[in-house]
Design a protein around this motif. Structure first.
Motif, PDB file in Angstrom:
ATOM      1  N   THR A  31       7.995 155.602 -21.829  1.00  0.00           N
ATOM      2  CA  THR A  31       9.048 155.336 -20.844  1.00  0.00           C
ATOM      3  C   THR A  31      10.344 156.051 -21.188  1.00  0.00           C
ATOM      4  N   ASN A  32      10.734 156.055 -22.466  1.00  0.00           N
ATOM      5  CA  ASN A  32      12.010 156.679 -22.842  1.00  0.00           C
ATOM      6  C   ASN A  32      12.020 158.189 -22.621  1.00  0.00           C
ATOM      7  N   GLU A  33      10.866 158.794 -22.391  1.00  0.00           N
ATOM      8  CA  GLU A  33      10.781 160.235 -22.137  1.00  0.00           C
ATOM      9  C   GLU A  33      10.695 160.559 -20.639  1.00  0.00           C
ATOM     10  N   LEU A  34      10.634 159.522 -19.800  1.00  0.00           N
ATOM     11  CA  LEU A  34      10.490 159.732 -18.359  1.00  0.00           C
ATOM     12  C   LEU A  34      11.849 159.870 -17.691  1.00  0.00           C
ATOM     13  N   LYS A  35      11.821 160.393 -16.469  1.00  0.00           N
ATOM     14  CA  LYS A  35      13.025 160.445 -15.647  1.00  0.00           C
ATOM     15  C   LYS A  35      12.644 160.130 -14.207  1.00  0.00           C
ATOM     16  N   ILE A  36      13.632 159.716 -13.438  1.00  0.00           N
ATOM     17  CA  ILE A  36      13.405 159.424 -12.018  1.00  0.00           C
ATOM     18  C   ILE A  36      12.870 160.685 -11.332  1.00  0.00           C
ATOM     19  N   ASP A  37      11.952 160.519 -10.397  1.00  0.00           N
ATOM     20  CA  ASP A  37      11.303 161.591  -9.622  1.00  0.00           C
ATOM     21  C   ASP A  37      10.187 162.298 -10.381  1.00  0.00           C
ATOM     22  N   GLN A  38       9.881 161.889 -11.608  1.00  0.00           N
ATOM     23  CA  GLN A  38       8.816 162.526 -12.378  1.00  0.00           C
ATOM     24  C   GLN A  38       7.458 161.987 -11.929  1.00  0.00           C
ATOM     25  N   SER A  39       6.460 162.864 -11.923  1.00  0.00           N
ATOM     26  CA  SER A  39       5.095 162.470 -11.587  1.00  0.00           C
ATOM     27  C   SER A  39       4.361 162.012 -12.833  1.00  0.00           C
ATOM     28  N   VAL A  40       3.691 160.877 -12.718  1.00  0.00           N
ATOM     29  CA  VAL A  40       2.872 160.342 -13.805  1.00  0.00           C
ATOM     30  C   VAL A  40       1.544 159.899 -13.192  1.00  0.00           C
ATOM     31  N   ALA A  41       0.440 160.240 -13.844  1.00  0.00           N
ATOM     32  CA  ALA A  41      -0.872 159.803 -13.365  1.00  0.00           C
ATOM     33  C   ALA A  41      -1.175 158.425 -13.958  1.00  0.00           C
ATOM     34  N   HIS A  42      -1.530 157.476 -13.086  1.00  0.00           N
ATOM     35  CA  HIS A  42      -1.883 156.100 -13.457  1.00  0.00           C
ATOM     36  C   HIS A  42      -3.333 155.886 -13.056  1.00  0.00           C
ATOM     37  N   ASN A  43      -4.222 155.798 -14.037  1.00  0.00           N
ATOM     38  CA  ASN A  43      -5.658 155.757 -13.745  1.00  0.00           C
ATOM     39  C   ASN A  43      -6.055 156.918 -12.838  1.00  0.00           C
ATOM     40  N   GLY A  44      -5.392 158.061 -13.051  1.00  0.00           N
ATOM     41  CA  GLY A  44      -5.709 159.260 -12.290  1.00  0.00           C
ATOM     42  C   GLY A  44      -4.991 159.401 -10.974  1.00  0.00           C
ATOM     43  N   VAL A  45      -4.118 158.459 -10.638  1.00  0.00           N
ATOM     44  CA  VAL A  45      -3.388 158.499  -9.371  1.00  0.00           C
ATOM     45  C   VAL A  45      -1.961 158.977  -9.644  1.00  0.00           C
ATOM     46  N   CYS A  46      -1.585 160.086  -9.045  1.00  0.00           N
ATOM     47  CA  CYS A  46      -0.245 160.637  -9.222  1.00  0.00           C
ATOM     48  C   CYS A  46       0.760 159.781  -8.454  1.00  0.00           C
ATOM     49  N   LEU A  47       1.693 159.159  -9.190  1.00  0.00           N
ATOM     50  CA  LEU A  47       2.734 158.335  -8.595  1.00  0.00           C
ATOM     51  C   LEU A  47       4.092 158.774  -9.144  1.00  0.00           C
ATOM     52  N   THR A  48       5.135 158.629  -8.348  1.00  0.00           N
ATOM     53  CA  THR A  48       6.480 159.069  -8.716  1.00  0.00           C
ATOM     54  C   THR A  48       7.292 157.940  -9.326  1.00  0.00           C
ATOM     55  N   VAL A  49       7.952 158.221 -10.437  1.00  0.00           N
ATOM     56  CA  VAL A  49       8.832 157.245 -11.083  1.00  0.00           C
ATOM     57  C   VAL A  49      10.056 157.036 -10.189  1.00  0.00           C
ATOM     58  N   VAL A  50      10.304 155.762  -9.813  1.00  0.00           N
ATOM     59  CA  VAL A  50      11.443 155.443  -8.938  1.00  0.00           C
ATOM     60  C   VAL A  50      12.498 154.596  -9.633  1.00  0.00           C
ATOM     61  N   GLY A  51      12.186 154.061 -10.815  1.00  0.00           N
ATOM     62  CA  GLY A  51      13.147 153.254 -11.551  1.00  0.00           C
ATOM     63  C   GLY A  51      12.755 153.156 -13.012  1.00  0.00           C
ATOM     64  N   ILE A  52      13.771 153.071 -13.891  1.00  0.00           N
ATOM     65  CA  ILE A  52      13.535 152.943 -15.338  1.00  0.00           C
ATOM     66  C   ILE A  52      14.497 151.898 -15.889  1.00  0.00           C
ATOM     67  N   THR A  53      13.957 150.929 -16.638  1.00  0.00           N
ATOM     68  CA  THR A  53      14.756 149.921 -17.314  1.00  0.00           C
ATOM     69  C   THR A  53      14.169 149.678 -18.694  1.00  0.00           C
ATOM     70  N   ALA A  54      14.940 150.014 -19.742  1.00  0.00           N
ATOM     71  CA  ALA A  54      14.505 149.838 -21.137  1.00  0.00           C
ATOM     72  C   ALA A  54      13.155 150.527 -21.348  1.00  0.00           C
ATOM     73  N   ASP A  55      12.101 149.773 -21.719  1.00  0.00           N
ATOM     74  CA  ASP A  55      10.793 150.380 -21.992  1.00  0.00           C
ATOM     75  C   ASP A  55       9.816 150.223 -20.829  1.00  0.00           C
ATOM     76  N   GLU A  56      10.361 149.945 -19.636  1.00  0.00           N
ATOM     77  CA  GLU A  56       9.537 149.799 -18.432  1.00  0.00           C
ATOM     78  C   GLU A  56      10.018 150.761 -17.342  1.00  0.00           C
ATOM     79  N   TYR A  57       9.080 151.204 -16.519  1.00  0.00           N
ATOM     80  CA  TYR A  57       9.436 152.030 -15.369  1.00  0.00           C
ATOM     81  C   TYR A  57       8.653 151.540 -14.158  1.00  0.00           C
TER      82      TYR A  57
END
Length: 194
Positions: A31-57
């Protein structure tokens, strides 16, 4: 673009339904390496990071994603495979993965075989997706090699490292998985039908 090489597991900490969308909050070591608008695959599904708080996004899945993947089946405390998009110039250790799930499949068998575990999956042949013996398949975001390829089923052999470090460790018979078929195979299949 992704490679299907899972970086880490994340834990679902919150699910919020918003009309036809689902907001998922994930606790992760990346989480600490992510930024808003970044693409992350979740179980193979590309989803966009829309919020980050501490160690959760937080990411949002729309109705189309919920209808065609297993994302809508996730529950709080479920572990998910996570992979950030690949960097240009890095090694392509898995195979070319788009993060666009073609369909879901069902795990029909799990068999321990002298150091590896063979998982078998069934899928809908009417969607014209194909597997090729020794070709690539992505299951819940994990890049794997197909064995026992048939018209509506296939198997994969998982080494102990992959079993321990992905959500395969928690996979059971009759579980629904996300399938992304090999992108090159999809194009060749489509071209041969014309």
């Amino acid at each position: 673009m992704f490679t299907g090489i899972i970086e880490t597991l994340g834990t679902i900490t919150n699910l919020v339904k918003d009309q036809e969308n689902l907001h998922l909050t994930i606790k992760s070591t990346i989480t600490n390496e992510l930024k808003i608008d970044q693409s992350v695959a979740h179980n193979g599904v590309c989803l966009t990071v829309v919020g980050i708080t501490a160690d959760e996004y937080t990411v949002t899945a729309i109705k189309e994603t919920l209808d065609k993947t297993n994302i809508g089946n996730l529950k709080v405390s479920t572990k998910v495979n996570l992979e950030r998009a690949m960097k240009l110039g890095d090694r392509l250790d898995g195979h070319i993965v788009q993060g666009h799930v073609d369909e879901t499949g069902i795990c029909t068998n799990i068999e321990n075989q002298n150091g590896s575990t063979v998982f078998t999956f069934k899928y809908t042949s009417e969607k014209n997706n194909i597997t090729i013996e020794k070709g690539s398949i992505t299951i819940n975001g994990v890049s794997l090699t197909v064995i026992n390829s048939k018209d509506d089923s296939f198997s994969v052999a998982i080494i102990p490292y992959t079993l321990e470090n992905t959500s395969f460790k928690r996979l059971s018979i009759n579980d629904k998985v996300n399938l992304e078929f090999d992108v090159i195979g999809k194009y060749v299949s489509r071209l041969t039908k014309k």
